[in-house]
Design a protein around this motif. Structure first.
Motif, mmCIF file in Angstrom:
data_model
loop_
_atom_site.group_PDB
_atom_site.id
_atom_site.type_symbol
_atom_site.label_atom_id
_atom_site.label_comp_id
_atom_site.label_asym_id
_atom_site.label_seq_id
_atom_site.Cartn_x
_atom_site.Cartn_y
_atom_site.Cartn_z
ATOM 1 N N UNK A 158 0.816 -1.220 0.000
ATOM 2 C CA UNK A 158 0.000 0.000 0.000
ATOM 3 C C UNK A 158 0.849 1.269 0.000
ATOM 4 N N UNK A 159 1.825 1.338 0.922
ATOM 5 C CA UNK A 159 2.562 2.594 1.076
ATOM 6 C C UNK A 159 4.078 2.454 0.941
ATOM 7 N N UNK A 160 4.580 1.246 0.758
ATOM 8 C CA UNK A 160 6.009 1.056 0.567
ATOM 9 C C UNK A 160 6.772 0.613 1.796
ATOM 10 N N UNK A 161 6.081 0.197 2.848
ATOM 11 C CA UNK A 161 6.777 -0.290 4.038
ATOM 12 C C UNK A 161 6.814 -1.819 4.087
ATOM 13 N N UNK A 162 5.682 -2.460 3.925
ATOM 14 C CA UNK A 162 5.681 -3.929 3.928
ATOM 15 C C UNK A 162 6.561 -4.464 2.807
#
Length: 161
Positions: free
Chosen positions: A90-94
């Motif tokens: 979704x946002x580039x962390x996982x």
């Protein structure tokens, strides 16, 4: 000892992986690079909207999906150790964690999509629904907007609400 946060872990791992922005990936696609998009979000997230043709392997089963002889084995991913893989969430962390895991497991050309699908959509790159229909970028903006509920906020941040 200071308690470490999710953000701390992301910042600790990020220097050990490659990251790229959506416009970098768009250039690679335009140049004809054969990219495997690996989406590590949860089932409901993936079913709502995704990059067309992406491979879905939720982060929680990644380690067994990349090896033979597991119920979660994903043959395309097992055989992709030499392919160029762009990991998305979704946002580039996982995707940072997933890219790091893949590298540790012998994958050679792994990149995490910085800003995730939120940034992909903001750059007006195409997303589709579960039937393959194009998603309007405005719908994507609403979907990817932060929806933090009051009870999910820290007591300190609730005081300012």
């Amino acid at each position: 000892m200071k308690r470490r946060t999710y953000k701390d872990f992301v910042e600790e791992i990020s220097p050990h992986i490659k990251e790229c922005f959506p416009w970098d990936v768009a250039e690679r696609v335009e140049a004809g690079d054969d990219l495997l998009f690996l989406d590590v979000r949860e089932n409901q997230e993936y079913d709502t909207m995704k990059i067309d043709g992406s491979l879905h392997v939720p982060r929680g089963i990644l380690e067994t999906a990349v090896e033979w002889d597991h119920e979660e084995t994903e043959p395309e991913l097992v055989e992709a150790r030499d392919r160029q893989i762009v990991v998305v969430c979704r946002s580039g962390s996982r995707s940072v964690f997933a890219a790091y895991t893949l590298m540790q497991m012998g994958y050679k050309h792994v990149t995490s999509l910085k800003t995730g699908l939120r940034g992909w959509n903001e750059f007006d790159l195409p997303l589709v629904d579960m039937e393959g229909n194009p998603i309007d970028p405005e719908l994507g903006d609403r979907y990817f907007a932060n929806k933090l509920l009051d009870y999910q906020k820290s007591p300190e941040s609730r005081k300012g609400s």
